[in-house]
Design a protein around this motif. Sequence first.
Motif, mmCIF file in Angstrom:
data_model
loop_
_atom_site.group_PDB
_atom_site.id
_atom_site.type_symbol
_atom_site.label_atom_id
_atom_site.label_comp_id
_atom_site.label_asym_id
_atom_site.label_seq_id
_atom_site.Cartn_x
_atom_site.Cartn_y
_atom_site.Cartn_z
ATOM 1 N N ILE A 44 34.066 34.059 -35.942
ATOM 2 C CA ILE A 44 32.841 33.757 -35.162
ATOM 3 C C ILE A 44 32.349 32.419 -35.950
ATOM 4 N N MET A 45 31.997 31.353 -35.305
ATOM 5 C CA MET A 45 31.238 30.288 -35.728
ATOM 6 C C MET A 45 29.800 30.550 -35.531
ATOM 7 N N SER A 46 29.032 30.570 -36.202
ATOM 8 C CA SER A 46 27.366 30.835 -35.894
ATOM 9 C C SER A 46 26.232 29.901 -36.832
ATOM 10 N N GLY A 47 25.333 29.729 -36.118
ATOM 11 C CA GLY A 47 24.241 28.915 -36.910
ATOM 12 C C GLY A 47 23.240 29.756 -37.406
ATOM 13 N N SER A 48 23.325 31.224 -37.266
ATOM 14 C CA SER A 48 22.301 32.196 -37.560
ATOM 15 C C SER A 48 22.118 31.992 -39.082
#
Length: 403
Positions: A44-48
């Motif tokens: 998962i690529m996430s900006g969180s």
Amino acid sequence: MKHPLENARILMYSHDTFGLGHLRRCRTIAHALVQEYSGLMVLIMSGSQIAGAFDYRARVDFVKIPSVIKLRNGEYSSLSEHIDVRDTIQMRRSIIRHTAESFAPDIFIVDKEPMGLRGEIEETLAFLKSKGTTLILGLREVMDAPRLLDAEWKRNDVMGKIDRTYDHIWVYGPPDFYDPLTGLEVPQSVRDRMEFVGFLQRRSAQEKLSDQRRDSDYLLVTTGGGGDGADLIDNVLNAYLHDPSLTQKALVVLGPYMPADQRTEFLRKGQAIPQVEVIEFDTRMEELIAGSAGVVAMGGYNTYCEILSFDKPALIVPRTMPREEQLLRATRAAELGMIEMLLPEEAADPMRMATALRALPKRPHPSDAVPGLQLEGLTNIARLVGEDLQARAEHSGTLRIAK
């Protein structure tokens, strides 16, 4: 039953500019897929900002891309005041492209933003399409008010790009609840690729929950990430202060994105109310909802799925701007009798809020309003992924799925 795979990879994109909804949805899907297929890997690529605060199952991992925050007026800003948002987007674009090249996924699932934040995944989509990767767009059952979504998408030819790019479009809801593209001009070729998979069920009440689960009934008050949840928290606390006869216990979860000054004030305010416990955040929201007598929330997608999964009476006070997603979802659910809705101006009346809180545990459950309510999203997604991987296996001979 787990089906063994060999060398199967799924990449997911979660832009995560505000709240926790996108990451939590991707994580839920990823966990369901690795539970179904024993050799599958999901990245998962996430900006969180807090992607690392959650637990991930074996064969699920994440790549953190630089965070961008969405302001209340709908504009974007870099998390660091020393970096221009355009530079941050460029860094994100580069990380996304290089991750896709290195990971070489069989399937790429994009959450909600068809071309990514400010078009940051367009280049990656074109690259993966040239490599034969299956490209899937996953949409919430409610996106936004049609007039707002239509204007936003027309500015950037988003519908045309969806038509030219994606192999499948999954809608995370049933067709008889809401159509996320209602009111838009949708080409038949896009309609033909849409599949309403159903709501995403969370861990069932029959499964063993954590030993740390609270053992007394309470009203759970949650605003998700909490970045825009101060009004709801304030309204609940004011209702308790206004009406001493309101004796139902309440557990208030502020959320990790609530500004520090608001968090401090609510923790102080809650200490003056014996029936209320205020905590900053808990990553085990499913367990808190499972143990509750009812849920008070703004009604984002994930919270709504949890309310349905655990069949809890719910009072929803939706956000109405800058997006109308929560308002549309709550209005439709209230029409069906699944929840009670108060508009923000109604919830600001402490007497009215106290009355609604007192009545909440006795409200009908969602399943009372919609008998036979089923949440089949994760089951259907696992089936669709299996079908795609099986087709790839038959075509290339590089994957094997046991029947």
